[in-house]
Design a protein around this motif. Structure first.
Motif, PDB file in Angstrom:
ATOM      1  N   UNK A 235       0.791  -1.390   0.058  1.00 50.58           N
ATOM      2  CA  UNK A 235      -0.100   0.141   0.088  1.00 50.58           C
ATOM      3  C   UNK A 235       0.665   1.385  -0.084  1.00 50.58           C
ATOM      4  N   UNK A 236       1.973   1.122   0.676  1.00 50.57           N
ATOM      5  CA  UNK A 236       2.916   2.466   0.780  1.00 50.57           C
ATOM      6  C   UNK A 236       3.547   2.584  -0.658  1.00 50.57           C
ATOM      7  N   UNK A 237       3.965   1.417  -1.346  1.00 49.51           N
ATOM      8  CA  UNK A 237       4.553   1.468  -2.662  1.00 49.51           C
ATOM      9  C   UNK A 237       3.598   1.890  -3.686  1.00 49.51           C
ATOM     10  N   UNK A 238       2.334   1.554  -3.563  1.00 54.96           N
ATOM     11  CA  UNK A 238       1.525   1.917  -4.459  1.00 54.96           C
ATOM     12  C   UNK A 238       1.182   3.591  -4.328  1.00 54.96           C
ATOM     13  N   UNK A 239       1.353   4.046  -3.126  1.00 57.32           N
ATOM     14  CA  UNK A 239       1.065   5.506  -3.050  1.00 57.32           C
ATOM     15  C   UNK A 239       2.051   6.253  -3.665  1.00 57.32           C
ATOM     16  N   UNK A 240       3.320   5.560  -3.505  1.00 56.07           N
ATOM     17  CA  UNK A 240       4.748   6.218  -4.212  1.00 56.07           C
ATOM     18  C   UNK A 240       4.315   6.468  -5.726  1.00 56.07           C
ATOM     19  N   UNK A 245       5.310  13.491  -9.403  1.00 57.52           N
ATOM     20  CA  UNK A 245       6.778  13.774  -9.621  1.00 57.52           C
ATOM     21  C   UNK A 245       7.872  13.174  -8.474  1.00 57.52           C
ATOM     22  N   UNK A 246       9.106  12.914  -9.143  1.00 57.88           N
ATOM     23  CA  UNK A 246       9.881  12.203  -7.893  1.00 57.88           C
ATOM     24  C   UNK A 246      10.690  11.054  -8.483  1.00 57.88           C
ATOM     25  N   UNK A 247      11.677  10.630  -8.139  1.00 57.78           N
ATOM     26  CA  UNK A 247      12.256   9.452  -8.400  1.00 57.78           C
ATOM     27  C   UNK A 247      12.115   8.225  -7.392  1.00 57.78           C
ATOM     28  N   UNK A 248      11.777   7.203  -8.017  1.00 58.80           N
ATOM     29  CA  UNK A 248      11.636   6.045  -7.336  1.00 58.80           C
ATOM     30  C   UNK A 248      12.609   4.930  -7.918  1.00 58.80           C
ATOM     31  N   UNK A 249      13.451   4.347  -7.084  1.00 56.72           N
ATOM     32  CA  UNK A 249      14.447   3.446  -7.515  1.00 56.72           C
ATOM     33  C   UNK A 249      14.284   2.135  -6.989  1.00 56.72           C
ATOM     34  N   UNK A 250      14.418   1.259  -7.811  1.00 53.25           N
ATOM     35  CA  UNK A 250      14.820  -0.190  -7.446  1.00 53.25           C
ATOM     36  C   UNK A 250      15.721  -0.864  -7.687  1.00 53.25           C
ATOM     37  N   UNK A 251      16.393  -1.548  -6.320  1.00 57.21           N
ATOM     38  CA  UNK A 251      17.818  -1.709  -6.140  1.00 57.21           C
ATOM     39  C   UNK A 251      17.815  -3.146  -6.071  1.00 57.21           C
ATOM     40  N   UNK A 445      12.056   1.755   1.450  1.00 56.37           N
ATOM     41  CA  UNK A 445      12.711   3.261   2.268  1.00 56.37           C
ATOM     42  C   UNK A 445      11.951   4.125   1.674  1.00 56.37           C
ATOM     43  N   UNK A 446      11.152   4.476   2.429  1.00 55.00           N
ATOM     44  CA  UNK A 446      10.324   6.061   2.041  1.00 55.00           C
ATOM     45  C   UNK A 446      10.893   7.420   2.642  1.00 55.00           C
ATOM     46  N   UNK A 447      10.874   8.223   1.955  1.00 57.87           N
ATOM     47  CA  UNK A 447      11.413   9.500   2.356  1.00 57.87           C
ATOM     48  C   UNK A 447      10.578  10.401   3.256  1.00 57.87           C
ATOM     49  N   UNK A 448      10.667  10.004   4.473  1.00 57.04           N
ATOM     50  CA  UNK A 448      10.100  10.738   5.563  1.00 57.04           C
ATOM     51  C   UNK A 448      10.907  12.182   5.823  1.00 57.04           C
ATOM     52  N   UNK A 449      10.370  12.956   6.610  1.00 57.84           N
ATOM     53  CA  UNK A 449      11.003  14.261   6.823  1.00 57.84           C
ATOM     54  C   UNK A 449      12.177  13.817   7.806  1.00 57.84           C
TER      55      UNK A 449
END
Length: 500
Positions: A235-240, A245-251, A445-449
């Motif tokens: 659910x978090x990833x689907x929101x991303x 806009x922004x960058x989403x990386x898969x590693x 890993x989500x970019x929290x403040x």
């Protein structure tokens, strides 16, 4: 207690522990006696490994200290039983039945039939790679199935040159050049599948080694829900990926399923209302196979030899009014900076990096020379992943590891007394491996403040990982162990692909 070097170890005992684990941990299972597993071990004080083996096998252990030389001798004596080099009947050629005449020599006819059978069998067995490895006495064939290589056949040495030449002819490669590495490509239709084969040759001591990567270019698309993410992470990833806009990386390393995840994302977000451009090397799947372009997707093949690099393609893509851009891989500072510029100007950028975990992606970008403020501003999230083999549902067997070992390995975890574990057994369905299919384990890993602040301040990766764990984000090993407790895979399999 001493081990008798001349003794042979039963194959069923050797199968309790993988050959890679034996070599890496300096152990060999010797046999079963009085309900205990007799274990030759170089470092008997390695209690972590001992607990790991207790959990993997379900047996208490009886340790036989050995030197490194003795262990190598035991492995050498039992090498054939451990690794197995079977002859595959499906690849056998009856020389007496080879067609005569037609201008082809018996050697050429043998090579044509061998390669045809080899490619057909690899596709049928869902192999991702074929390895042809010349040795002193034979040409060995190995298939990579579910991420693991297995030797399945050996061709007589006298047919080695003709088989390799046949593959090079099919791939339009120079058959006279045997001293340099070469690359080629074959398009193959087998049944209802359109398969693309990428050929790579490398000169070796006993002849040219050939590796064939198998890409099913048919539209084999699947949804995000089939990846195997935990519901909260999904659910978090689907929101991303719904962000504008922004960058989403898969590693992850090569073969960890990064490209499949990106295709699943594109399959989810594609729409007639947005323009999607992909930059790929190679184009592995046709996103719109058999359909029109109502979804507005353009797939571009990167060609570095003529200057069409990821960076050049990305710059050109920005002039094509895209909403979403998928970049096959961020390899250098130029590509990374261009991707971040695209993210800052209102585009969603999807890409991959070769790092071991999610926090390391930040370190990799910093190593490329990207400023911390730029990373914290544009990076939306990082998904690290691996693929673990799933236990064969037809033959997996339940067992109970010693409770003491479980408590040592999983301190603080409740209900260990009720936990059910399974281990591989092997049957015809899984071709004796005990595993069938693979599924992803993930670290998101989500970019929290707080994490943005730490990146901006130039904090070390360990600090970012601590912040990630404090906010309840699961690591790769934790994700894998959840699958173990669900009875889907084994501790050994998780340890193989996701060691912290």
């Amino acid at each position: 207690m001493n081990y008798e070097p001349e003794a042979r170890i039963a194959p069923e005992v050797l199968r309790l522990i993988s050959y890679e684990t034996m070599r890496r941990q300096g152990i060999v299972p010797l046999g079963l006696r009085d309900g205990k597993l007799r274990l030759a071990m170089v470092n008997k004080s390695d209690v972590v490994t001992l607990d790991d083996i207790r959990i993997k096998t379900g047996y208490e252990l009886e340790i036989y200290p050995v030197s490194k030389e003795e262990l190598d001798r035991i492995l050498q004596q039992n090498f054939e039983a451990i690794t197995e080099h079977p002859v595959c009947p499906a690849l056998a050629i009856d020389v007496k039945k080879l067609p005569a005449g037609g201008g082809a020599t018996p050697q050429e006819s043998y090579a044509v039939q061998s390669v045809d059978k080899l490619l057909g069998l690899a596709v049928t067995m869902r192999a991702s790679d074929i390895h042809l490895e010349p040795q002193q006495r034979a040409l060995f064939v190995r298939f990579r199935i579910d991420g693991v290589l297995k030797t399945i056949h050996e061709y007589p040495k006298e047919h080695q040159a003709s088989i390799v030449s046949r593959i090079k002819v099919m791939a339009s490669m120079d058959i006279s050049e045997k001293r340099l590495p070469l690359d080629g490509q074959i398009s193959l239709e087998t049944g209802t599948m359109n398969v693309d084969l990428r050929i790579s040759t490398m000169p070796g001591k006993h002849g040219e080694t050939v590796v064939i990567r198998i890409l099913n270019k048919s539209s084999v698309m699947f949804g995000l829900e089939k990846l195997g993410m935990a519901p909260s992470a999904q659910s978090t990833f689907e929101a991303l990926i719904e962000r504008p806009h922004g960058i989403i990386l898969v590693t992850g390393p090569t073969g960890s399923g990064k490209t499949s995840t990106l295709y699943a994302v594109l399959n989810r977000i594609k729409s007639p209302l947005i323009n999607i451009i992909t930059l790929e090397d190679p184009i592995e799947y046709e996103l719109l196979a058999g359909a029109g372009n109502q979804m507005g997707i353009t797939q571009v093949q990167v060609q570095p030899k003529i200057g069409m690099t990821f960076a050049a393609g990305l710059r050109a893509s920005l002039r094509q009014d895209p909403d979403v851009i998928m970049v096959g891989e961020i390899r250098d500072k130029e590509t990374a900076e261009t991707a971040m510029t695209a993210a800052m100007t209102g585009h969603l950028v999807l890409s991959t990096l070769h790092t071991n975990d999610a926090p390391s992606a930040v370190g990799r970008l910093l190593d490329m020379g990207i400023e911390p403020y730029l990373i914290s501003t544009t990076l939306a999230g990082v998904l690290a992943q691996r693929l673990v083999r799933l236990l064969c549902p037809r033959c997996k067997e339940e067992y109970r590891p010693p409770l003491r070992a479980l408590k040592n390995m999983f301190p603080g975890r409740a209900s260990l007394e009720k936990a059910v574990f399974y281990r591989p057994k092997g049957c015809d369905h899984c071709r004796g491996t005990g595993y069938a299919g693979r599924q992803g384990i993930f670290e998101l890993l989500t970019m929290t403040d707080e994490i943005k602040r730490r990146i901006h301040d130039g904090e070390h990766m360990s600090g970012i990982r601590r912040a990630m764990q404090e906010q309840g984000m699961k690591s790769l090993p934790e994700s894998g162990m959840e699958m173990v407790f669900q009875g889907l895979t084994t501790v050994e399999e998780v340890s193989r692909v996701a060691v912290e």
